[in-house]
Design a protein around this motif. Structure first.
Motif, short mmCIF file in Angstrom:
data_model
loop_
_atom_site.label_atom_id
_atom_site.label_comp_id
_atom_site.label_asym_id
_atom_site.label_seq_id
_atom_site.Cartn_x
_atom_site.Cartn_y
_atom_site.Cartn_z
N ILE A 62 -36.22 -41.46 -48.68
CA ILE A 62 -35.18 -42.22 -49.39
C ILE A 62 -34.16 -42.87 -48.46
CG2 ILE A 62 -35.40 -40.86 -51.51
CD1 ILE A 62 -32.84 -39.38 -50.74
N GLY A 63 -34.36 -42.72 -47.14
CA GLY A 63 -33.46 -43.37 -46.19
C GLY A 63 -32.04 -42.88 -46.26
N ARG A 64 -31.86 -41.60 -46.59
CA ARG A 64 -30.52 -41.03 -46.76
C ARG A 64 -30.39 -39.74 -45.95
NH1 ARG A 64 -27.14 -44.91 -48.39
NH2 ARG A 64 -27.98 -46.06 -50.19
N PRO A 65 -29.16 -39.25 -45.77
CA PRO A 65 -28.95 -38.02 -44.99
C PRO A 65 -29.37 -36.77 -45.76
CG PRO A 65 -26.86 -38.85 -45.81
CD PRO A 65 -27.88 -39.89 -46.14
N LEU A 70 -32.86 -34.53 -52.24
CA LEU A 70 -34.25 -34.44 -52.70
C LEU A 70 -34.45 -33.24 -53.62
CD1 LEU A 70 -36.52 -35.31 -49.65
CD2 LEU A 70 -35.67 -36.80 -51.45
N THR A 71 -35.34 -33.39 -54.56
CA THR A 71 -35.71 -32.29 -55.45
C THR A 71 -36.80 -31.44 -54.80
OG1 THR A 71 -37.43 -33.58 -56.54
CG2 THR A 71 -35.20 -33.72 -57.45
N ALA A 125 -24.99 -22.87 -50.47
CA ALA A 125 -24.75 -23.26 -51.85
C ALA A 125 -25.19 -24.71 -52.03
CB ALA A 125 -23.27 -23.11 -52.19
N MET A 126 -25.66 -25.01 -53.22
CA MET A 126 -26.06 -26.39 -53.51
C MET A 126 -24.83 -27.20 -53.94
SD MET A 126 -29.21 -27.11 -52.90
CE MET A 126 -29.63 -28.52 -53.93
N PRO A 127 -24.76 -28.49 -53.58
CA PRO A 127 -25.76 -29.20 -52.77
C PRO A 127 -25.65 -28.81 -51.30
CG PRO A 127 -23.94 -30.66 -53.27
CD PRO A 127 -23.68 -29.39 -54.01
N LYS A 128 -26.78 -28.48 -50.71
CA LYS A 128 -26.84 -28.05 -49.33
C LYS A 128 -26.69 -29.23 -48.38
CE LYS A 128 -30.14 -27.93 -46.99
NZ LYS A 128 -30.74 -28.69 -45.85
N LYS A 129 -26.49 -28.90 -47.08
CA LYS A 129 -26.40 -29.93 -46.06
C LYS A 129 -27.24 -29.50 -44.86
CE LYS A 129 -21.79 -31.59 -47.27
NZ LYS A 129 -20.42 -31.88 -46.79
N CYS A 130 -27.58 -30.48 -44.03
CA CYS A 130 -28.22 -30.15 -42.76
C CYS A 130 -27.40 -29.08 -42.06
CB CYS A 130 -28.31 -31.41 -41.89
SG CYS A 130 -28.68 -31.09 -40.16
N GLY A 131 -28.09 -28.12 -41.45
CA GLY A 131 -27.40 -27.00 -40.83
C GLY A 131 -26.47 -27.36 -39.70
N HIS A 132 -26.57 -28.58 -39.17
CA HIS A 132 -25.71 -29.00 -38.06
C HIS A 132 -24.65 -30.00 -38.51
CE1 HIS A 132 -27.99 -26.95 -34.81
NE2 HIS A 132 -28.88 -26.93 -35.79
N MET A 133 -24.43 -30.09 -39.82
CA MET A 133 -23.34 -30.88 -40.38
C MET A 133 -22.18 -29.95 -40.74
SD MET A 133 -25.32 -33.47 -42.96
CE MET A 133 -26.54 -34.66 -42.38
#
Length: 300
Positions: A62-65, A70-71, A125-133
Motif C-alpha cells: 500500500i506504499g505506507r508506513p 494492514l489486516t 497495543a493496536m494500532p501497532k507501529k514498527c518496533g523502531h518508531m
C-alpha cells in the motif's frame, strides 16, 4: 528456488534443525522479503531462511508506513505467496495477532495453513507501529501471555515455530522487557525477541539474562535504533536468529530511484541498463526455463 513439481519438503522441521545448530555456532541469518520476487532472490543467494517483513509488506502493498494499517488477511495472503515461491522455511511477521487471544487462535491457524514455518507475535497495543518508531504502547504482560498460550493451543504442527516479541523496552524499560520475555517463554513461546534495545550494553544484558531460557532473536534493523553489531559479536552474545528485515526493500527503492532519475534526465533508460540484469537473465531467475521444460513434458 521452488520447483513447480518438487516433492513436499518439511520446512518447519528444517527451521528447527537450523536453530538447534545455530545455538552452538553461527547464528541463522534471515534477510527480509516483502514479496515473492525478493524471497526468490534471497533463496537464490544461498540463505537458509526467509523472513517476511511486516514493514516491507506494508510498504510494498500500500506504499505506507508500518503503523498497523494492514489486516491479518492481507499479511497472510502475502505470506502464502512468498511460501509458494521458495523451498526454504519462511518466518512471518504476525504483528499483534490482530486482536485478542481469540483472534490469535484464528491468526495462527491462518498462517499455518499458508505454509509458513513460524511467526512472531508482539505485545504492542493496536494500532501497532514498527518496533523502531516512537509512540508505541504495550498491552499488559498477562494479556500477552494469554495470547501466547492461545497460539500454542492453535497450532496443529508441533514444529510450527512461535516467536514471542516484546516491545516493552521502549515503553517500560529493559527490566520489564526481560521479565516479559521470561513470562512469554513460560507461556509456551519457542523463541524470544526483545525488540529495539538501544545500546550494546543493553543487547548484552538481554543475552545474558535470557540465554538458556529460549533461543534469542536479534533484529538487525537497517537504520533502526539498535546498534549495528557484527555477526561475530552477535554469535558471541548467544543469539540464534538474526533478522535483516528491510535491506532488500531499501536496495530496491534505491535501484528504482536511480533508474527513474536516468529515464527522467535522458528520456530513455539506456545509461542505466549496464547495471541491471538483462531480460534473459531476469526471466531465467524467475523460472522461465522450468516452464519450458514443463511445456515440453505436458504440452501437445
Amino acid at each position: 528456488m521452488a520447483d513447480l513439481l518438487s516433492a513436499p519438503t518439511p520446512p518447519r522441521a528444517r527451521l528447527r534443525e537450523l536453530l538447534t545448530a545455530a545455538a552452538s555456532g553461527r547464528p541463522l541469518v534471515a534477510p527480509g522479503a516483502y514479496d515473492a520476487l525478493s524471497a526468490r532472490l534471497i533463496e537464490q543467494a544461498g540463505f537458509d531462511v526467509v523472513y517476511m517483513t511486516g514493514f516491507g509488506t506494508t510498504a510494498s502493498l500500500i506504499g505506507r508506513p508500518d503503523v498497523g494499517l494492514l489486516t491479518g488477511s492481507e499479511m497472510v495472503d502475502n505470506a502464502r505467496r512468498i511460501v509458494a515461491a521458495v523451498d526454504t522455511p519462511v518466518i512471518a511477521d504476525a504483528d499483534t495477532g490482530y486482536g485478542n487471544a481469540i483472534n490469535v487462535l484464528r491468526t495462527v491457524a491462518a498462517y499455518e495453513q499458508a505454509g509458513v514455518a513460524g511467526v512472531h507475535l508482539e505485545d504492542q497495543a493496536m494500532p501497532k507501529k514498527c518496533g523502531h518508531m516512537s509512540g508505541k504502547a504495550v498491552i499488559p504482560a498477562e494479556e500477552m501471555a494469554g495470547k501466547i498460550r492461545a497460539a500454542v493451543a492453535a497450532r496443529r504442527d508441533p514444529d510450527f515455530l512461535l516467536i514471542a516479541r516484546t516491545d516493552a523496552a521502549a515503553v517500560e524499560g529493559l527490566d520489564a522487557a526481560i521479565a516479559r520475555a521470561r513470562a512469554y517463554a513460560e507461556a509456551g513461546a519457542d523463541v524470544l525477541f526483545v525488540e529495539a534495545p538501544t545500546s550494546e550494553d543493553d543487547i548484552a544484558r538481554v543475552a545474558k539474562e535470557l540465554r538458556g531460557v529460549a533461543p534469542l532473536v536479534f533484529n538487525w534493523a537497517e537504520g533502526g535504533r539498535t546498534p549495528a553489531l557484527s555477526l561475530e559479536r552477535i554469535a558471541e552474545l548467544g543469539f540464534s536468529l538474526v533478522l535483516f528485515p528491510i535491506g532488500t526493500l531499501l536496495a530496491a527503492t534505491a535501484g528504482i530511484r536511480a533508474l527513474l532519475e536516468t529515464l527522467r534526465a535522458d528520456g530513455t533508460p539506456t545509461a542505466a541498463l549496464p547495471g541491471l540484469p538483462t531480460f534473459g537473465e531476469f526471466t531465467d531467475l524467475i523460472g522461465l526455463p522450468e516452464i519450458g521444460e514443463l511445456e515440453q513434458r505436458f504440452g501437445a
